[in-house]
Design a protein around this motif. Structure first.
Motif: not given
Length: 302
Positions: A133-144
């Motif tokens: 469930g941790t969310q991706c930290k990259r700008n523009g991405c919200s994948a878990a």
């Protein structure tokens, strides 16, 4: 699992645990004015875009997965930018990393071909444990994060390796050309680079990340109030523990730096009655004295 669509949340959730305290979100709209960034629904104002994205929601409620309303500040149609979005990651000769925007601009201005300086791209260390469930930290991405097999494969993440760029009313990223005039449109500009998701990133050297804090205290007949001055404390992972003769402080900042202090107290306290509070600029600790006597100092001299 459904994913919450409320501003500043974006968490996946289960209906069984979706109560009135589950979601912390912003009911208002983003507000940028004279270099300051914040939300119309609450007071915090910051200067950088990263700090703005870290402002925690000011309202509690249930998660919601309802589609954004057409007038929502985070919903926009960016098909008008599709003709300028790069179809492939921007690359320079001999490297698989994006070309620095500043280097490209300098080369164009002088008419000379200069060796590009790649933007550093952080990666998760091999074998790192990532909570589901941790969310991706990259700008523009919200994948878990789902699993190692599914979430750490190549080219699954479409993101912006550059920094947010706001200039004369236009908003975009230093790594690619699309520009938007509204903040909601800016957030929906598609990533220009593909790679692996970033859920944890390079772990900082704790010795190098140790922070120092100033502290002072005052007292009444029954209490000692200790102020530890520290901004942007991560309340979720910071701790303060009491024993009858000591105070153990562990503060973690939003940027990952830490502050640790073990204070041997001048006299005994009542740990069960003592308390602490994390404020915007400090941690305030209330020590309840075991005996009503003046303390000439906070710490024991022994």
């Amino acid at each position: 699992m459904p994913k919450c669509t409320r501003n500043a949340c974006g968490q996946e959730y289960e209906d069984a645990t979706n109560d009135a305290m589950a979601c912390q979100y912003h009911p208002g709209k983003p507000e940028f004015h004279e270099g300051l960034k914040g939300w119309t629904c609450c007071k915090p104002r910051v200067h950088s875009f990263d700090e703005f994205m870290d402002i925690k929601g000011c309202q509690l409620g249930k998660h919601s997965s309802e589609p954004k309303h057409k007038d929502d500040p985070f919903k926009a149609d960016l098909t008008k930018y599709d003709d300028v979005l790069p179809s492939e990651p921007q690359e320079s000769a001999g490297t698989n990393k994006p070309v620095s925007a500043s280097v490209a601009a300098a080369a164009a201005a002088t008419g000379t071909a200069r060796e590009p300086e790649p933007e550093p791209i952080d990666e998760d260390p091999a074998g790192i444990v990532v909570p589901v469930g941790t969310q991706c930290k990259r700008n523009g991405c919200s994948a878990a994060y789902v699993s190692e097999e599914e979430s750490h494969q190549s080219n699954q993440c479409q993101f912006h390796p550059g920094k947010a760029l706001f200039h004369e009313g236009n908003k975009g990223w230093t790594c690619c050309k699309p520009r938007a005039t509204e903040f909601d449109e800016f957030l929906r500009i598609k990533g220009c680079t593909s790679g692996r998701h970033l859920f944890v990133g390079t772990q900082p050297d704790k010795k190098a990340q140790t922070e120092k804090c100033r502290r002072d205290f005052y007292q009444s007949g029954s209490n000692v109030i200790v102020s530890i001055y520290a901004k942007k404390i991560n309340r979720d992972v910071s701790t303060i523990e009491f024993t009858p003769t000591a105070l153990k402080v562990h503060l973690v900042y939003a940027d990952g730096k830490e502050y640790d202090d073990d204070i041997e107290l001048f006299a005994e306290i009542d740990p069960s009655a003592s308390s602490f509070e994390f404020l915007s600029t400090k941690a305030e600790v209330t020590l309840v004295k075991a005996a009503s006597a003046q303390w000439p100092a906070l710490e024991s001299s022994s």
